[in-house]
Design a protein around this motif. Structure first.
Motif, short mmCIF file in Angstrom:
data_model
loop_
_atom_site.label_atom_id
_atom_site.label_comp_id
_atom_site.label_asym_id
_atom_site.label_seq_id
_atom_site.Cartn_x
_atom_site.Cartn_y
_atom_site.Cartn_z
N LEU A 179 -22.02 3.80 16.80
CA LEU A 179 -20.59 4.07 16.63
C LEU A 179 -19.84 2.89 16.03
N ASP A 180 -20.50 1.74 15.94
CA ASP A 180 -19.86 0.54 15.40
C ASP A 180 -19.94 0.57 13.88
N SER A 181 -19.13 1.46 13.29
CA SER A 181 -19.16 1.63 11.84
C SER A 181 -17.76 1.94 11.34
N GLY A 182 -17.12 0.98 10.70
CA GLY A 182 -15.81 1.18 10.10
C GLY A 182 -14.78 1.61 11.14
N SER A 183 -14.09 2.69 10.84
CA SER A 183 -13.04 3.18 11.74
C SER A 183 -13.59 4.01 12.89
N LEU A 184 -14.91 4.23 12.93
CA LEU A 184 -15.49 5.08 13.96
C LEU A 184 -15.40 4.44 15.34
N LEU A 185 -15.48 3.12 15.41
CA LEU A 185 -15.47 2.44 16.71
C LEU A 185 -14.16 2.65 17.46
N PRO A 186 -13.00 2.35 16.88
CA PRO A 186 -11.76 2.59 17.65
C PRO A 186 -11.52 4.06 17.94
N ILE A 187 -11.94 4.95 17.03
CA ILE A 187 -11.76 6.39 17.27
C ILE A 187 -12.59 6.83 18.47
N ALA A 188 -13.86 6.42 18.48
CA ALA A 188 -14.75 6.81 19.57
C ALA A 188 -14.28 6.24 20.91
N SER A 189 -13.85 4.99 20.90
CA SER A 189 -13.41 4.37 22.16
C SER A 189 -12.16 5.06 22.70
N LEU A 190 -11.21 5.40 21.83
CA LEU A 190 -10.00 6.08 22.29
C LEU A 190 -10.30 7.49 22.78
N VAL A 191 -11.20 8.19 22.09
CA VAL A 191 -11.57 9.54 22.54
C VAL A 191 -12.20 9.49 23.92
N ARG A 245 0.84 -1.21 0.00
CA ARG A 245 0.00 0.00 0.00
C ARG A 245 0.87 1.25 0.00
N ASP A 246 0.31 2.34 -0.50
CA ASP A 246 1.05 3.59 -0.65
C ASP A 246 1.31 4.22 0.72
N ILE A 247 2.57 4.47 1.05
CA ILE A 247 2.94 4.99 2.37
C ILE A 247 2.48 6.43 2.53
N PHE A 248 2.63 7.26 1.49
CA PHE A 248 2.22 8.66 1.61
C PHE A 248 0.72 8.77 1.87
N ALA A 249 -0.07 7.99 1.17
CA ALA A 249 -1.52 8.04 1.37
C ALA A 249 -1.89 7.62 2.78
N ARG A 250 -1.23 6.58 3.29
CA ARG A 250 -1.54 6.11 4.63
C ARG A 250 -1.02 7.10 5.69
N LEU A 251 0.09 7.76 5.39
CA LEU A 251 0.60 8.76 6.32
C LEU A 251 -0.35 9.95 6.40
N ALA A 252 -0.87 10.39 5.26
CA ALA A 252 -1.77 11.55 5.24
C ALA A 252 -3.08 11.23 5.95
N TYR A 253 -3.69 10.09 5.62
CA TYR A 253 -4.94 9.72 6.29
C TYR A 253 -4.70 9.35 7.75
N GLY A 254 -3.51 8.81 8.04
CA GLY A 254 -3.17 8.53 9.43
C GLY A 254 -3.06 9.79 10.26
N ALA A 255 -2.59 10.88 9.64
CA ALA A 255 -2.54 12.16 10.35
C ALA A 255 -3.94 12.61 10.74
N ARG A 256 -4.91 12.41 9.86
CA ARG A 256 -6.30 12.78 10.18
C ARG A 256 -6.80 12.00 11.38
N ILE A 257 -6.54 10.69 11.39
CA ILE A 257 -7.03 9.85 12.48
C ILE A 257 -6.33 10.23 13.79
N SER A 258 -5.01 10.33 13.76
CA SER A 258 -4.25 10.60 14.98
C SER A 258 -4.59 11.96 15.56
N LEU A 259 -4.66 12.99 14.72
CA LEU A 259 -4.97 14.33 15.22
C LEU A 259 -6.42 14.44 15.68
#
Length: 335
Positions: A185-197, A107-121
């Motif tokens: 909240l159990d939808s795709g990436s929303l579950l881990p994001i919500a639980s961590l928040v 998988r493309d590292i730049f794309a995952r880095l950019a979208y990973g920044a959205r998730i992490s921030l």
């Protein structure tokens, strides 16, 4: 004896007293930040990182890739010497893949880095908001009301501060994710994001509450608070309109320092496998992928990209937080 007109003209107009310009707290803080090269550099870096996260879809579209497409054929990955390792052309930045391909799935590292920044921030900012709201309100209530209210809130603060934070979050995050399963909240990436928040935000308020409580204990005896009581203002109105606005400097400093802490916490939890999980990109998940298959031994670049982004981001936020703290500190030597 009268002075001649010539003497008056040479003396010039009488001196005038310059009107003192009163600056607000934020205006004074901004003036101090502008005078610091380190603070301005950190602010620029933080702004660029936030823009990088916000514009991730645009940047990835310009590159022409996406963070989820796998490339596992012999045209991309080695099948003989080190199976799964990207070919030399795809291992490092190129015009087609700006930061190369990741080992294993290609998988493309730049794309995952950019979208990973959205998730992490997103996780860091939202959890900081939760901690700031809880800490400010509970700390202000404890300091203003005193008595039994102060005793109960203070004991809860002591309880939260007594637990080892990382171990508590590690143990509760899987439980929270299972509890949120089957909900909206159990939808795709929303579950881990919500639980961590929820977890990071709920267990990060106690220190701020203690600091705010100490500030409110002195503020509640000030003349403007006594005047508000004399005018018949309710306790709620005094807390929201008189007390909390006067502790916002402390709250702002805490928030700027808490954001990098939560970024690191998300990365640590995802690295340990209890936070954001594959295929959802986050910087911690990318670090987890780099060590899961020992890819960092044969492809250090795959580990260096998310690790470098994490170090730069946390360092920039910490330097900015230090600058904000110094700027809002009335005893600071920088004036």
């Amino acid at each position: 004896m009268h002075e001649s007109p010539t003497a008056v003209a040479k003396a010039g107009p009488p001196p005038t007293v310059e009107a003192a310009t009163a600056r607000s707290l934020l205006a004074t803080a901004w003036l101090r930040i502008r005078r610091s090269r380190i603070a301005i550099t950190a602010l620029i870096v933080v702004t660029l990182i936030v823009l990088f996260a916000l514009l991730a879809p645009v940047l990835v579209a310009i590159e022409g890739q996406d963070p989820y497409t796998s490339r596992t054929g012999p045209d991309y990955l080695d099948e003989f010497d080190t199976p799964g390792l990207p070919l030399s052309y795809y291992r490092f930045p190129s015009g087609e893949h700006w930061l190369g391909l990741e080992p294993g799935l290609g998988r493309d590292i730049f794309a995952r880095l950019a979208y990973g920044a959205r998730i992490s921030l997103t996780i860091a900012l939202l959890s900081t908001v939760v901690s700031v709201v809880l800490g400010t309100v509970l700390g202000a209530a404890a300091g203003y009301f005193g008595g039994k209210v102060d005793m109960v809130i203070s004991r809860v603060m002591d309880l939260f501060l007594a637990f080892p934070h990382l171990l508590l979050v590690l143990s509760l995050t899987p439980i929270m994710q299972s509890r949120l399963g089957g909900t909206a909240l159990d939808s795709g990436s929303l579950l881990p994001i919500a639980s961590l928040v929820i977890i990071l935000g709920f267990f990060g308020w106690a220190y701020l509450a203690r600091v705010v409580r100490g500030q409110v204990l002195s503020i509640r005896e000030q003349e403007f608070v006594e005047a508000a009581r004399a005018y018949g203002a309710s306790r709620r109105s005094i807390i929201l309109r008189q007390i909390i606005p006067n502790v916002m400097g402390v709250v702002l400093v805490y928030a700027t320092m808490m954001i990098p802490t939560n970024i690191t916490a998300e990365a640590a939890l995802s690295f340990l496998g209890v936070g954001v999980k594959d295929p959802t990109p986050s910087w911690g998940q990318m670090l987890n992928a780099a060590q899961a298959g020992n890819w960092y031994l044969s492809d250090p670049w795959f580990l260096a990209v998310p690790a470098g982004a994490l170090v730069i981001t946390v360092l920039a936020f910490n330097l900015l937080g230090d600058a904000v703290r110094d700027a809002l500190d009335p005893k600071s030597s920088r004036s």
